[in-house]
Design an enzyme around this catalytic site. Sequence first.
Site, PDB file in Angstrom:
ATOM      1  N   PHE A 182       0.868  -1.189   0.000  1.00 45.94           N
ATOM      2  CA  PHE A 182       0.000   0.000   0.000  1.00 45.94           C
ATOM      3  C   PHE A 182       0.899   1.231   0.000  1.00 45.94           C
ATOM      4  O   PHE A 182       1.623   1.480   0.969  1.00 45.94           O
ATOM      5  CB  PHE A 182      -0.944   0.056   1.205  1.00 45.94           C
ATOM      6  CG  PHE A 182      -1.904   1.212   1.065  1.00 45.94           C
ATOM      7  CD1 PHE A 182      -3.090   1.073   0.359  1.00 45.94           C
ATOM      8  CD2 PHE A 182      -1.574   2.472   1.553  1.00 45.94           C
ATOM      9  CE1 PHE A 182      -3.944   2.157   0.155  1.00 45.94           C
ATOM     10  CE2 PHE A 182      -2.424   3.569   1.361  1.00 45.94           C
ATOM     11  CZ  PHE A 182      -3.608   3.399   0.666  1.00 45.94           C
ATOM     12  N   ASP A 240       9.558   2.744   1.812  1.00 43.75           N
ATOM     13  CA  ASP A 240       8.378   3.547   2.143  1.00 43.75           C
ATOM     14  C   ASP A 240       8.146   3.415   3.652  1.00 43.75           C
ATOM     15  O   ASP A 240       7.566   2.432   4.117  1.00 43.75           O
ATOM     16  CB  ASP A 240       7.165   3.055   1.349  1.00 43.75           C
ATOM     17  CG  ASP A 240       5.910   3.884   1.663  1.00 43.75           C
ATOM     18  OD1 ASP A 240       5.912   4.599   2.688  1.00 43.75           O
ATOM     19  OD2 ASP A 240       4.930   3.793   0.907  1.00 43.75           O
ATOM     20  N   LYS A 291       2.933  11.193   7.048  1.00 42.05           N
ATOM     21  CA  LYS A 291       2.092  10.988   8.232  1.00 42.05           C
ATOM     22  C   LYS A 291       2.612  11.726   9.467  1.00 42.05           C
ATOM     23  O   LYS A 291       2.338  12.907   9.633  1.00 42.05           O
ATOM     24  CB  LYS A 291       1.939   9.482   8.497  1.00 42.05           C
ATOM     25  CG  LYS A 291       1.156   8.789   7.371  1.00 42.05           C
ATOM     26  CD  LYS A 291       0.663   7.441   7.810  1.00 42.05           C
ATOM     27  CE  LYS A 291       0.123   6.614   6.669  1.00 42.05           C
ATOM     28  NZ  LYS A 291      -1.233   6.945   6.264  1.00 42.05           N
TER      29      LYS A 291
END
Length: 404
Positions: A145, A230, A259
């Site tokens: 993802f 990531d 984030k």
Amino acid sequence: MVDDILRTPGAVRDAERWTAHNYHPLPVVISSAEGAWLTDVDGRRYLDCLAGYSALNFGHRHPQLIAAAHAQLDRLTLTSRAFIHDQFADFCRELAELCGKDLVLPMNTGAEAVETGIKVARKWGYQVKGVSPGQANIVVAEGNFHGRTTTIVSFSTDEDARADFGPYTPGFTVVPYGDLAALTAAIDENTVAVLLEPIQGEQGVVVPPEGYLPGVRQVCTERDVLFIADEIQSGLGRTGATFACDHEGVVPDMYLLGKALGGGIVPVSAVAANTDVLGVLKPGQHGSTFGGNPLACAVAIEVVRLLATGEFQRRSAELGERLRAGLEGLVGKGLVGVRVRGLWAGLDIDPALMSGREACERLMERGVLAKDTHGSTIRLAPPLVITEEEIDQAVTALAEVLTA
Ligand SMILES: Cc1ncc(COP(=O)(O)O)c(C=O)c1O
């Protein structure tokens, strides 16, 4: 209180009426928060065990971050990158130092950091590695993802995320996650990068076998391929280290961050890499109106400073062991599997008992908010400011839900 004087049902109905249904939120309407706690429009309190998918690693409204945001709001909020502002260099330097890299390229959302990584890797491939024009390829993992853009969903293996969004962007090869032999076999002379989550968060906190990440590092070095990690969800303290890669002593060529970098206040993402990689970009080749804006930088500087103390990584590692012990005690009592790294856990509920969604609804009734993923899996990712007692409270609520 009876339903007609509660504000929640009407607020839930209104939200459903006026938005596209691209999410299926729990029927709770939050109006304020502090630390690890949320309060809804009817005054009920909930322990936050999702932390904005790890965007709130430092808790809600951390005083140091809120103070930085307030101070910056009173001075300067946006310049665009057409001019330089006085928060920019400090942010880039301090983040580069935290990452051990030469340079930082700031963006806003995680998906933009991933897109940036892909563009940089392709350009590096053509200009430095010597890949033939238009042939660059990136190896990615099943179950990944990395965000929601058309290019990123092109290499998703989740049908919900991908179906009917084609035509798809070419240039990606998907291999099973955690399988070093398959990854090695997929690399050829046109491969410019391997793009991986060091732990697959959205997939259910899936930790690859020990030795996988060092193996990826080695094969990337040997075959002149960039290793792009990531760490948008796994990084910045979540797993009990600054980066999830740190657990295996691995240093990627590129970190993708997002984030928690924005402190739960503003969207901030970044790519960190050395000059031989990020240096391929020249003026006009990439950018963002809001990327690296003064408000974002002012908040993110304080985020980096909080991380530089090591306190949050330590808390995550120590409290994560308490979380692990509590959750492992529930295996065989409603849970069929548990994976924990720091304050990050993926729990597989016995599908014969209930779905992950049902479990989250029942947790909500007991004052704990968490999020299901992929059927019967729940992910727990509380803010790193959570206390031992609050962890016990969450585990007790889960035990009640599983046995009720
Ligand atoms: C590993 C990873 N990469 C990228 C993203 C995309 O981030 P954003 O939603 O900010 O675009 C996410 C979001 O969940 C993520 O978990």
